[in-house]
Design a protein around this motif. Structure first.
Motif, PDB file in Angstrom:
ATOM      1  N   MET A   1      38.715  38.406  46.492  1.00  0.00           N
ATOM      2  CA  MET A   1      39.956  37.811  47.012  1.00  0.00           C
ATOM      3  C   MET A   1      41.051  38.874  46.961  1.00  0.00           C
ATOM      4  N   PRO A   2      42.229  38.623  47.561  1.00  0.00           N
ATOM      5  CA  PRO A   2      43.309  39.605  47.464  1.00  0.00           C
ATOM      6  C   PRO A   2      43.835  39.712  46.029  1.00  0.00           C
ATOM      7  N   GLN A   3      44.505  40.819  45.732  1.00  0.00           N
ATOM      8  CA  GLN A   3      45.079  41.059  44.404  1.00  0.00           C
ATOM      9  C   GLN A   3      46.037  39.926  44.008  1.00  0.00           C
ATOM     10  N   ILE A   4      45.825  39.358  42.822  1.00  0.00           N
ATOM     11  CA  ILE A   4      46.753  38.342  42.299  1.00  0.00           C
ATOM     12  C   ILE A   4      48.018  39.043  41.806  1.00  0.00           C
ATOM     13  N   VAL A   5      49.182  38.511  42.176  1.00  0.00           N
ATOM     14  CA  VAL A   5      50.466  39.064  41.722  1.00  0.00           C
ATOM     15  C   VAL A   5      51.223  37.974  40.956  1.00  0.00           C
ATOM     16  N   PRO A   6      52.129  38.375  40.037  1.00  0.00           N
ATOM     17  CA  PRO A   6      52.843  37.371  39.242  1.00  0.00           C
ATOM     18  C   PRO A   6      53.620  36.392  40.120  1.00  0.00           C
ATOM     19  N   ALA A   7      53.488  35.115  39.809  1.00  0.00           N
ATOM     20  CA  ALA A   7      54.271  34.077  40.472  1.00  0.00           C
ATOM     21  C   ALA A   7      54.585  33.018  39.432  1.00  0.00           C
ATOM     22  N   PHE A   8      55.797  32.498  39.485  1.00  0.00           N
ATOM     23  CA  PHE A   8      56.260  31.521  38.496  1.00  0.00           C
ATOM     24  C   PHE A   8      56.056  32.057  37.085  1.00  0.00           C
ATOM     25  N   GLY A   9      56.353  33.371  36.945  1.00  0.00           N
ATOM     26  CA  GLY A   9      56.447  33.947  35.616  1.00  0.00           C
ATOM     27  C   GLY A   9      55.192  34.515  35.004  1.00  0.00           C
ATOM     28  N   GLN A  10      54.026  34.279  35.617  1.00  0.00           N
ATOM     29  CA  GLN A  10      52.776  34.786  35.059  1.00  0.00           C
ATOM     30  C   GLN A  10      51.804  35.141  36.178  1.00  0.00           C
ATOM     31  N   PRO A  11      51.051  36.273  36.042  1.00  0.00           N
ATOM     32  CA  PRO A  11      49.980  36.521  37.010  1.00  0.00           C
ATOM     33  C   PRO A  11      48.779  35.640  36.647  1.00  0.00           C
ATOM     34  N   HIS A  12      48.502  34.639  37.465  1.00  0.00           N
ATOM     35  CA  HIS A  12      47.463  33.677  37.104  1.00  0.00           C
ATOM     36  C   HIS A  12      46.688  33.209  38.323  1.00  0.00           C
ATOM     37  N   GLY A  13      45.490  32.677  38.073  1.00  0.00           N
ATOM     38  CA  GLY A  13      44.674  32.123  39.148  1.00  0.00           C
ATOM     39  C   GLY A  13      44.381  30.659  38.876  1.00  0.00           C
ATOM     40  N   HIS A  14      43.865  29.988  39.906  1.00  0.00           N
ATOM     41  CA  HIS A  14      43.468  28.579  39.759  1.00  0.00           C
ATOM     42  C   HIS A  14      42.016  28.427  40.186  1.00  0.00           C
ATOM     43  N   LEU A  15      41.252  27.623  39.415  1.00  0.00           N
ATOM     44  CA  LEU A  15      39.870  27.325  39.790  1.00  0.00           C
ATOM     45  C   LEU A  15      39.640  25.835  39.607  1.00  0.00           C
ATOM     46  N   ALA A  16      38.792  25.290  40.482  1.00  0.00           N
ATOM     47  CA  ALA A  16      38.497  23.868  40.370  1.00  0.00           C
ATOM     48  C   ALA A  16      37.009  23.602  40.554  1.00  0.00           C
ATOM     49  N   TYR A  17      36.475  22.706  39.695  1.00  0.00           N
ATOM     50  CA  TYR A  17      35.197  22.060  40.025  1.00  0.00           C
ATOM     51  C   TYR A  17      35.578  20.638  40.386  1.00  0.00           C
ATOM     52  N   ASP A  18      35.305  20.216  41.598  1.00  0.00           N
ATOM     53  CA  ASP A  18      35.722  18.883  42.035  1.00  0.00           C
ATOM     54  C   ASP A  18      34.678  18.309  42.985  1.00  0.00           C
ATOM     55  N   ASP A  19      33.460  18.018  42.449  1.00  0.00           N
ATOM     56  CA  ASP A  19      32.407  17.370  43.241  1.00  0.00           C
ATOM     57  C   ASP A  19      31.883  16.172  42.451  1.00  0.00           C
ATOM     58  N   HIS A  20      30.787  15.574  42.925  1.00  0.00           N
ATOM     59  CA  HIS A  20      30.397  14.272  42.372  1.00  0.00           C
ATOM     60  C   HIS A  20      29.560  14.320  41.101  1.00  0.00           C
TER      61      HIS A  20
ATOM     62  N   ARG B   1      43.320  27.323  34.829  1.00  0.00           N
ATOM     63  CA  ARG B   1      44.453  28.169  35.228  1.00  0.00           C
ATOM     64  C   ARG B   1      44.500  29.390  34.309  1.00  0.00           C
ATOM     65  N   PRO B   2      43.523  30.321  34.452  1.00  0.00           N
ATOM     66  CA  PRO B   2      43.534  31.504  33.583  1.00  0.00           C
ATOM     67  C   PRO B   2      44.683  32.454  33.932  1.00  0.00           C
ATOM     68  N   VAL B   3      45.210  33.133  32.888  1.00  0.00           N
ATOM     69  CA  VAL B   3      46.301  34.094  33.058  1.00  0.00           C
ATOM     70  C   VAL B   3      45.736  35.502  32.853  1.00  0.00           C
ATOM     71  N   MET B   4      46.139  36.447  33.708  1.00  0.00           N
ATOM     72  CA  MET B   4      45.674  37.824  33.577  1.00  0.00           C
ATOM     73  C   MET B   4      46.344  38.479  32.375  1.00  0.00           C
ATOM     74  N   PRO B   5      45.561  39.132  31.489  1.00  0.00           N
ATOM     75  CA  PRO B   5      46.166  39.830  30.335  1.00  0.00           C
ATOM     76  C   PRO B   5      47.142  40.917  30.788  1.00  0.00           C
TER      77      PRO B   5
ATOM     78  N   SER C   1      40.526  41.983  38.131  1.00  0.00           N
ATOM     79  CA  SER C   1      39.552  40.895  38.044  1.00  0.00           C
ATOM     80  C   SER C   1      40.038  39.873  37.028  1.00  0.00           C
ATOM     81  N   LEU C   2      39.466  38.693  37.136  1.00  0.00           N
ATOM     82  CA  LEU C   2      39.833  37.600  36.227  1.00  0.00           C
ATOM     83  C   LEU C   2      38.609  36.711  36.126  1.00  0.00           C
TER      84      LEU C   2
ATOM     85  N   ILE D   1      59.502  35.650  30.837  1.00  0.00           N
ATOM     86  CA  ILE D   1      59.032  35.642  32.224  1.00  0.00           C
ATOM     87  C   ILE D   1      58.577  37.024  32.666  1.00  0.00           C
ATOM     88  N   GLU D   2      57.450  37.062  33.348  1.00  0.00           N
ATOM     89  CA  GLU D   2      56.993  38.291  33.987  1.00  0.00           C
ATOM     90  C   GLU D   2      57.401  38.153  35.453  1.00  0.00           C
TER      91      GLU D   2
END
Lengths: 166, 202
Positions: free
Chosen positions: A119-138, A146-150, A156-157, B164-165
């Motif tokens: 995916m494209p490089q994650i950049v800080p948004a709303f104060g933290q560089p973080h990603g979102h993942l979901a398992y949403d099936d039956h 919502r892991p945060v990049m160290p 990578s994350l 905040i970062e």
């Protein structure tokens, strides 16, 4: 076959062995109670479902790539790896906001329960560089992570799912 | 002495302009839309205004002795309310669920709660200033309430910003935050605010 016939000696031997095994199992159960419950399911994280758009398409890559989202999916209890599970991924990246549909994509786990999506490089948004993942099936209960990049310089994350059967 | 006012105003301008300039030229802005950029800058501007408030209240700025300083303090207070509303509204438009989490104190990010606490303290402070004349709030009560809220605003905003970062540079952000704390502490000491708590009857 005379020697195959159970004698008093073999009965005593197998009986005491079985009792010893039962005692050991019982004792170990008392000493390590967590083992009896097995692997606990992963709880959803706070804010994990923010800007979720259900049904992200399965893609080879989100946008131009350059950043890797990796992880594993296992079953709660016995910890067995789960193959062919759909994991949805989105983030604020160099190519778009979290709410943009083109920032979303999904991938399937391999035979070892591992997944990996470029995916494209994650950049800080709303104060933290973080990603979102979901398992949403039956098959299993829904989990949002919502892991945060160290470090903001990471390319990578990873996130680990332990799913509870629905 | 003409040098002193020039130095004070020069240092104050630098303390405000540098963090704003750093934030306005942050590489992160390349990946944000105008509403999000505006929301972030409104937050930086609000922090700069929070630095001005104790300096005006204490009459420390050359050419703005206490009485005139406090008239400006009222105007800056109103501007601060507008800046905070612009900050929150812009973030709401950018990502509604993140702002709802923050307002409900269920956000995963620890700095959100501090920002929301400071926001309510700003609103309460402004409301109290408006009601002060109408309701004839006694000076002592007013001072007690206003200084308490001012401390919450300064401390909450500083913790909010430091965790905040974002677009602000680490050095200029830390410097601005330390100045806010120092200015707030100085005016509290000079105006002997502890007397409001310790001596019940003046």
């Amino acid at each position: 076959m005379i020697h195959d016939r159970p004698t008093r000696r073999t009965i005593l031997a197998t009986g005491s062995a079985a009792m010893a095994a039962a005692l050991l199992t019982g004792a170990s159960g008392l000493l390590v109670p967590a083992r009896a419950q097995g692997l606990a399911p992963t709880p959803s994280m706070r804010g994990g479902s923010n800007n979720y758009l259900p049904g992200a398409p399965i893609v080879d890559r989100i946008g131009g790539g350059g950043f890797w989202m990796t992880g594993s999916v296992r079953r709660a209890g016995d910890g067995a790896p789960l193959a062919g599970v759909r994991i949805q991924i989105w983030a604020h990246t160099t190519e778009g906001h979290e709410r943009d549909p083109h920032s979303h994509g999904a991938t399937l786990t391999d035979a070892n329960g591992q997944f990996r999506l470029e995916m494209p490089q994650i950049v800080p948004a709303f104060g933290q560089p973080h990603g979102h993942l979901a398992y949403d099936d039956h098959a299993f209960q829904t989990v949002f992570l919502r892991p945060v990049m160290p470090s903001v310089r990471d390319t990578s994350l990873s996130a680990q799912f332990v799913l509870q059967p629905a | 002495m003409r040098l002193r006012p020039v130095l004070i105003w020069g240092a104050l301008s630098a303390a405000i302009v540098v963090p704003l300039a750093v934030a306005a030229t942050s590489p992160l802005l390349a990946w944000r839309d105008p509403v999000y950029i505006g929301a972030g800058l409104a937050g930086v501007a609000a922090m700069a205004l929070i630095l001005l408030q104790p300096l005006l209240a204490g009459g420390y700025l050359p050419g703005l002795p206490p009485l005139r300083g406090r008239r400006v303090h009222r105007w800056i207070g109103g501007t601060l309310v507008v800046a905070v509303i612009a900050h929150v509204a812009g973030l709401w438009l950018t990502s509604p669920p993140d702002v709802i989490d923050a307002l409900l104190f269920t956000s995963p990010t620890p700095f959100s709660a501090w920002g929301v606490i400071a926001m309510w303290a700003v609103f309460a402070s402004a409301l109290l200033a408006i009601l002060r004349r109408q309701r004839r709030i006694r000076p002592r009560r007013w001072r007690l309430a206003h200084t308490t809220l001012a401390m919450v605003i300064a401390l909450g905003s500083v913790i909010h910003a430091l965790l905040i970062e974002g677009t602000m540079g680490t050095v200029s952000k830390t410097a601005l935050c330390l100045l806010v704390l120092a200015a707030t502490a100085k005016v509290m000491l000079d105006l002997r605010v502890w007397a409001l708590w310790s001596r019940r009857r003046a």
